[in-house]
Write an enzyme that holds these catalytic residues in place. Structure first.
Site, PDB file in Angstrom:
ATOM      1  N   GLY A 109      10.635  36.369  78.659  1.00  0.00           N
ATOM      2  CA  GLY A 109       9.386  36.132  79.385  1.00  0.00           C
ATOM      3  C   GLY A 109       8.557  35.033  78.745  1.00  0.00           C
ATOM      4  O   GLY A 109       7.348  35.175  78.575  1.00  0.00           O
ATOM      5  N   ALA A 110       9.206  33.919  78.419  1.00  0.00           N
ATOM      6  CA  ALA A 110       8.540  32.897  77.602  1.00  0.00           C
ATOM      7  C   ALA A 110       7.996  31.718  78.394  1.00  0.00           C
ATOM      8  O   ALA A 110       7.572  30.731  77.794  1.00  0.00           O
ATOM      9  CB  ALA A 110       9.519  32.388  76.540  1.00  0.00           C
ATOM     10  N   ASN A 111       7.981  31.797  79.711  1.00  0.00           N
ATOM     11  CA  ASN A 111       7.525  30.647  80.482  1.00  0.00           C
ATOM     12  C   ASN A 111       6.025  30.669  80.762  1.00  0.00           C
ATOM     13  O   ASN A 111       5.468  29.710  81.281  1.00  0.00           O
ATOM     14  CB  ASN A 111       8.282  30.555  81.814  1.00  0.00           C
ATOM     15  CG  ASN A 111       8.007  31.738  82.715  1.00  0.00           C
ATOM     16  OD1 ASN A 111       8.338  32.871  82.362  1.00  0.00           O
ATOM     17  ND2 ASN A 111       7.386  31.514  83.871  1.00  0.00           N
ATOM     18  N   THR A 112       5.343  31.772  80.380  1.00  0.00           N
ATOM     19  CA  THR A 112       3.911  31.864  80.642  1.00  0.00           C
ATOM     20  C   THR A 112       3.272  32.836  79.656  1.00  0.00           C
ATOM     21  O   THR A 112       3.954  33.582  78.961  1.00  0.00           O
ATOM     22  CB  THR A 112       3.664  32.341  82.094  1.00  0.00           C
ATOM     23  OG1 THR A 112       2.255  32.318  82.378  1.00  0.00           O
ATOM     24  CG2 THR A 112       4.159  33.758  82.297  1.00  0.00           C
ATOM     25  N   GLY A 113       1.948  32.816  79.591  1.00  0.00           N
ATOM     26  CA  GLY A 113       1.205  33.809  78.822  1.00  0.00           C
ATOM     27  C   GLY A 113       1.557  33.884  77.350  1.00  0.00           C
ATOM     28  O   GLY A 113       1.773  32.880  76.668  1.00  0.00           O
ATOM     29  N   ILE A 114       1.612  35.114  76.838  1.00  0.00           N
ATOM     30  CA  ILE A 114       1.884  35.361  75.425  1.00  0.00           C
ATOM     31  C   ILE A 114       3.226  34.749  75.006  1.00  0.00           C
ATOM     32  O   ILE A 114       3.346  34.140  73.938  1.00  0.00           O
ATOM     33  CB  ILE A 114       1.885  36.872  75.131  1.00  0.00           C
ATOM     34  CG1 ILE A 114       0.489  37.450  75.306  1.00  0.00           C
ATOM     35  CG2 ILE A 114       2.381  37.155  73.717  1.00  0.00           C
ATOM     36  CD1 ILE A 114       0.437  38.968  75.154  1.00  0.00           C
ATOM     37  N   GLY A 115       4.234  34.927  75.835  1.00  0.00           N
ATOM     38  CA  GLY A 115       5.561  34.431  75.491  1.00  0.00           C
ATOM     39  C   GLY A 115       5.594  32.930  75.301  1.00  0.00           C
ATOM     40  O   GLY A 115       6.209  32.420  74.358  1.00  0.00           O
TER      41      GLY A 115
ATOM     42  N   SER B  41       2.096  48.649  74.322  1.00  0.00           N
ATOM     43  CA  SER B  41       0.708  48.668  74.745  1.00  0.00           C
ATOM     44  C   SER B  41       0.019  49.920  74.245  1.00  0.00           C
ATOM     45  O   SER B  41       0.657  50.960  74.024  1.00  0.00           O
ATOM     46  CB  SER B  41       0.634  48.624  76.276  1.00  0.00           C
ATOM     47  OG  SER B  41      -0.679  48.937  76.732  1.00  0.00           O
TER      48      SER B  41
ATOM     49  N   TYR C 208       3.876  52.799  84.205  1.00  0.00           N
ATOM     50  CA  TYR C 208       3.660  51.793  83.159  1.00  0.00           C
ATOM     51  C   TYR C 208       3.524  52.460  81.790  1.00  0.00           C
ATOM     52  O   TYR C 208       4.155  52.036  80.814  1.00  0.00           O
ATOM     53  CB  TYR C 208       2.405  50.971  83.464  1.00  0.00           C
ATOM     54  CG  TYR C 208       2.102  49.920  82.419  1.00  0.00           C
ATOM     55  CD1 TYR C 208       2.911  48.789  82.276  1.00  0.00           C
ATOM     56  CD2 TYR C 208       1.003  50.060  81.571  1.00  0.00           C
ATOM     57  CE1 TYR C 208       2.637  47.832  81.319  1.00  0.00           C
ATOM     58  CE2 TYR C 208       0.725  49.098  80.603  1.00  0.00           C
ATOM     59  CZ  TYR C 208       1.538  47.989  80.486  1.00  0.00           C
ATOM     60  OH  TYR C 208       1.270  47.043  79.528  1.00  0.00           O
TER      61      TYR C 208
END
Length: 358
Positions: free
Chosen positions: A45-51, A174, A200
């Site tokens: 998940g590295a294309n946005t946000g924290i990643g 989380s 979740y």
């Protein structure tokens, strides 16, 4: 002129206090200056946000970065941007759909075939409070992506991690895990009314239980594994929560949220800390609230539940069967790219985002 001194002074004091409060609440930045030249980092998940911010910082520190993402067009754009800003040419976009066991298997096979080592694995991607969607293999989307996908990927890369020891696995979880409960009778919400919030929380509890059980199994191997709650971060992960969709929340609550919610750059600091800091060298099986080691919720400390979850998860993803067939080639299509690559067709309605926490 003097009449403006008091208001300006009050405003300046308030602003300064707000900045200090935000720094305190968000946990600040990773203080380690460690570099990772020669090390390979896999981030989901590295294309946005924290990643994306994690990938950027670790690239800046000299790492070889493998960005595993579902949306190859966005992933390639992010990789290109990071290469340009860090002047590190070793940042690669790879196809990884955590809602598909087939995709996970192909990604892992490609990593094992093409990479000499994996020093750091950051299980960052996640979905949060989405509708009652199912993965390609019929699992609840949140349980399937947040837990089973990363469980499967980590196990498939364990041999490479052991060969590269000392190595580190970081699982993003989380604070919501405190409300979680593992319902072994209906993990995929097939026999009860779907509750997206509880789904979740269950997946985030599973992250902590997985971390603790994996740490036990890796004792003596030189591979450490820890779970981290990054704080509340302004990313795309909360797109399904409905937050800020009303005029009241966007106009009245936004100033308060801005004080408490981190930017993705700050949200990435806990992952960076666990990936590079000398301070946590050798630490394993722990839960971190931002960059502070803390005890997780009581249900996350239940060793019997952790073991049972491992066994059930192994069965669901067919892990034993996969271990017998690890020598099978991954598909003929190349799914990693440094420059342009035509994105594969999207088959599921979900978007797997860089993880944050609520």
């Amino acid at each position: 002129m003097s009449k403006y001194i008091l208001p300006v002074s009050v405003f300046g004091t308030a602003f300064g206090c707000a900045v200090l409060l935000k720094n305190y609440v968000t946990g600040g930045r990773c203080q380690s200056k460690a570099t990772i030249k020669g090390k390979t980092v896999v981030i989901t998940g590295a294309n946005t946000g924290i990643g994306k911010e994690t990938a950027r910082e670790l690239a800046k520190r000299g790492g070889r970065i493998i960005m595993g993402c579902r949306d190859m067009e966005k992933c390639e754009a992010a990789a290109k941007e990071i290469r340009g800003k860090t002047l590190n040419p070793h940042v690669y976009a790879c196809k990884l759909d955590l809602a598909s066991l087939k995709s996970i298997r192909q990604f892992a096979e490609q990593i094992k075939k093409e990479e000499n080592r994996v020093d750091i694995l950051i299980n960052n991607a996640g979905v949060m409070r989405c509708p009652a969607w199912k993965t390609e293999d019929g699992f609840d989307m949140q349980f399937g992506v947040n837990h089973l996908g990363h469980f499967f990927l980590t196990n498939l890369l364990l041999d490479k991690l052991k060969e590269s020891a000392p190595s580190r696995v970081i699982n993003l979880t989380s604070l919501a895990h405190v409300l979680g409960k593992i319902d072994f009778e209906d993990l995929n919400w097939e026999n009860k009314k779907f509750d997206t919030k509880q789904a979740y929380c269950q997946s985030k509890l599973a992250n902590v239980l997985f971390t603790r059980e994996l740490a036990k199994r890796l004792q003596g191997t030189g591979v450490t594994v820890n779970a981290v709650h990054p704080g509340v971060v302004a990313t795309e992960l909360g797109r399904h929560t409905g937050l800020h969709q009303s005029q009241f929340s966007s106009s009245v609550l936004s100033p308060f949220f801005s004080l408490l919610v981190k930017s993705p750059e700050l949200g990435a600091q806990p992952s960076i800390f666990l990936a590079v800091s000398e301070e946590v060298e050798g630490a394993t099986g722990q839960y971190y609230d931002v960059m502070t080691e803390k005890e997780p919720a009581p249900q996350a400390l239940d060793d019997e539940v952790a073991l049972r979850l491992w066994e059930v998860s192994s069965r669901l993803v067919g892990l034993k069967e996969d271990r017998q067939s690890q020598s099978e080639p991954a598909g003929s299509n190349r799914d990693c790219a440094v420059e342009s690559h035509k994105p594969s067709p999207q088959t599921a309605p979900t978007a797997v985002a860089s993880a944050s926490a609520q």
